[in-house]
Design a protein around this motif. Structure first.
Motif, short mmCIF file in Angstrom:
data_model
loop_
_atom_site.label_atom_id
_atom_site.label_comp_id
_atom_site.label_asym_id
_atom_site.label_seq_id
_atom_site.Cartn_x
_atom_site.Cartn_y
_atom_site.Cartn_z
N GLU A 79 -17.11 16.27 172.31
CA GLU A 79 -17.53 16.58 170.93
C GLU A 79 -16.46 16.18 169.93
N TYR A 80 -15.20 16.45 170.28
CA TYR A 80 -14.09 16.11 169.38
C TYR A 80 -14.04 14.61 169.11
N LYS A 81 -14.23 13.81 170.14
CA LYS A 81 -14.18 12.36 169.97
C LYS A 81 -15.25 11.87 169.01
N GLN A 82 -16.38 12.57 168.97
CA GLN A 82 -17.49 12.13 168.12
C GLN A 82 -17.39 12.66 166.70
N THR A 83 -16.91 13.91 166.54
CA THR A 83 -17.01 14.56 165.23
C THR A 83 -15.71 15.17 164.71
N ARG A 84 -14.66 15.19 165.55
CA ARG A 84 -13.41 15.90 165.23
C ARG A 84 -13.63 17.39 165.08
N MET A 85 -14.75 17.87 165.64
CA MET A 85 -15.05 19.29 165.64
C MET A 85 -15.38 19.73 167.07
N VAL A 86 -15.18 21.02 167.33
CA VAL A 86 -15.60 21.61 168.60
C VAL A 86 -16.21 22.98 168.31
N GLY A 87 -17.48 23.15 168.62
CA GLY A 87 -18.14 24.44 168.42
C GLY A 87 -18.08 24.96 167.00
N GLY A 88 -18.14 24.06 166.03
CA GLY A 88 -18.09 24.47 164.64
C GLY A 88 -16.69 24.57 164.06
N HIS A 89 -15.67 24.32 164.87
CA HIS A 89 -14.28 24.39 164.40
C HIS A 89 -13.78 22.97 164.09
N ARG A 90 -13.29 22.78 162.86
CA ARG A 90 -12.68 21.51 162.50
C ARG A 90 -11.27 21.47 163.08
N LEU A 91 -10.97 20.43 163.85
CA LEU A 91 -9.68 20.31 164.50
C LEU A 91 -8.86 19.17 163.89
N PRO A 92 -7.54 19.20 164.06
CA PRO A 92 -6.69 18.15 163.48
C PRO A 92 -6.99 16.77 164.06
N GLU A 93 -6.68 15.75 163.30
CA GLU A 93 -6.75 14.39 163.82
C GLU A 93 -5.65 14.18 164.86
N GLY A 94 -5.85 13.20 165.70
CA GLY A 94 -4.80 12.79 166.61
C GLY A 94 -4.70 13.54 167.91
N LEU A 95 -5.60 14.47 168.18
CA LEU A 95 -5.57 15.16 169.47
C LEU A 95 -6.05 14.21 170.56
N VAL A 96 -5.53 14.42 171.76
CA VAL A 96 -5.92 13.58 172.90
C VAL A 96 -6.41 14.47 174.02
N GLU A 97 -6.90 13.87 175.08
CA GLU A 97 -7.36 14.66 176.22
C GLU A 97 -6.26 15.59 176.71
N SER A 98 -6.62 16.85 176.92
CA SER A 98 -5.73 17.91 177.41
C SER A 98 -4.75 18.43 176.36
N SER A 99 -4.88 17.98 175.09
CA SER A 99 -4.01 18.52 174.04
C SER A 99 -4.19 20.03 173.92
N GLN A 100 -3.08 20.74 173.68
CA GLN A 100 -3.18 22.15 173.33
C GLN A 100 -3.68 22.26 171.91
N LEU A 101 -4.64 23.14 171.68
CA LEU A 101 -5.18 23.33 170.34
C LEU A 101 -4.20 24.15 169.51
#
Length: 316
Positions: free
Chosen positions: A129-151
């Protein structure tokens, strides 16, 4: 190593449900949960079970139910069937040697129709979901996160329960529509508190809990009116006490990663069934039933991973 158990039938006892892993039997005023050694991946139960898996799930659930009872009450009564054998139906008492270690008696309640997922790291469907929208479950997340990044902080990302097929990820607003805002806020806050507590504990034992799911129920709810009461007033009604149910913080309901080798930007080795999923991804399988038979070495290594998770988390 004990023989794997894929199916459980108890003569004369009503089986209420046969899930992907657990068999649920009705004992009148309580339920008997029996964790088999079945394993599912991509929502398909695979043909061959994993020895010791059911015992690991039961032992870890009991461990966490006891350890988190100061945060929220739960449905666990006992896993000691031998000690209660004289009070169990004869059909159960005669099966205690086979059931012991993989069974627990729990209180009956009305399960909530949502799963309460908490994510501390970016993986699985959250990563997609993050790769498509930069969001997860309605939460806007920072740019630049990668697989296994700590939120930046753990997030609550609920899902609907599906009897067949895949669960559907939803946002908090949809969760509130389904169960009511007061109850949604309560399960969100409790889920986050459980995750933070368990994550801190596991970190001391070299395990990262990347994400996990919790399930809750309303105790002593005979009909939908009790759920309606909970929706409007929190758990003020004595007939709608919110409790933690099902399993909790096991390798089946969580992603456990070894902290010593953690490195964002790639998949992590794990103590859970991700090992099986990774193997299945190498096959030309369309992820529909029937699933492929697992090779002996994959079965053996999966058992070892489950047992290591249990030892690390529960050893004094």
């Amino acid at each position: 190593m004990t023989n794997a158990i894929a199916q459980v039938e108890i003569p004369g006892l009503t089986k209420l449900k046969s899930g992907k892993v657990r068999e649920v039997f009705d004992l009148g005023d309580v339920l008997l949960f029996v964790a088999t050694d079945r394993i599912s991946a991509f929502d398909v139960i695979l043909p061959n079970p994993i020895p010791e898996k059911g015992r690991v799930l039961t032992a870890l659930s009991e461990f966490w139910f006891r350890k988190t009872s100061h945060i929220v009450e739960n449905h666990f009564i006992t896993s000691d069937l031998v000690g209660r054998a004289s009070r169990l139906p004869q059909s159960v008492a005669t099966e205690t040697s086979a059931l012991q270690g993989r069974s627990m008696l729990v209180r009956k309640c009305q399960p909530l129709p949502v799963e309460c997922v908490v994510r501390g790291y970016l993986a699985g469907s959250g990563l997609k979901e993050y790769k498509q929208t930069r969001m997860v479950g309605g939460h806007r997340l920072p740019e630049g996160l990668v697989e296994s990044s700590q939120l930046p902080h753990p997030i609550f990302t609920p899902a609907t329960k599906a009897e067949t097929g895949h669960d559907e990820n939803i946002d908090f607003a949809r969760c509130a529509q389904i169960i009511g805002r007061p109850l949604a806020e309560k399960v969100r806050d409790i889920s986050l508190a459980l995750y933070r507590y368990a994550s801190d504990y596991a970190a001391q034992r070299g395990i990262i809990i990347a994400d996990t799911k919790f399930e809750f129920g309303l105790l002593e709810c005979a009909d939908s009116s009790a759920l309606s009461s909970e929706r409007q007033s929190g758990d003020k009604s004595p007939h709608s006490k919110l409790i933690l149910i099902d399993e909790v913080l096991t390798p089946d309901s969580s992603r456990f990663w070894p902290a010593a080798t953690y490195a964002p930007g790639k998949p992590q080795p794990s103590f859970d069934k991700q090992f099986v999923r990774d193997y299945l991804e190498t096959l030309a399988w369309d992820k529909t039933a029937p699933g492929p038979v697992l090779p002996d070495d994959v079965v053996r290594k999966t058992t070892e991973k489950y047992l290591e998770a249990l030892t690390r988390l529960t050893a004094h």
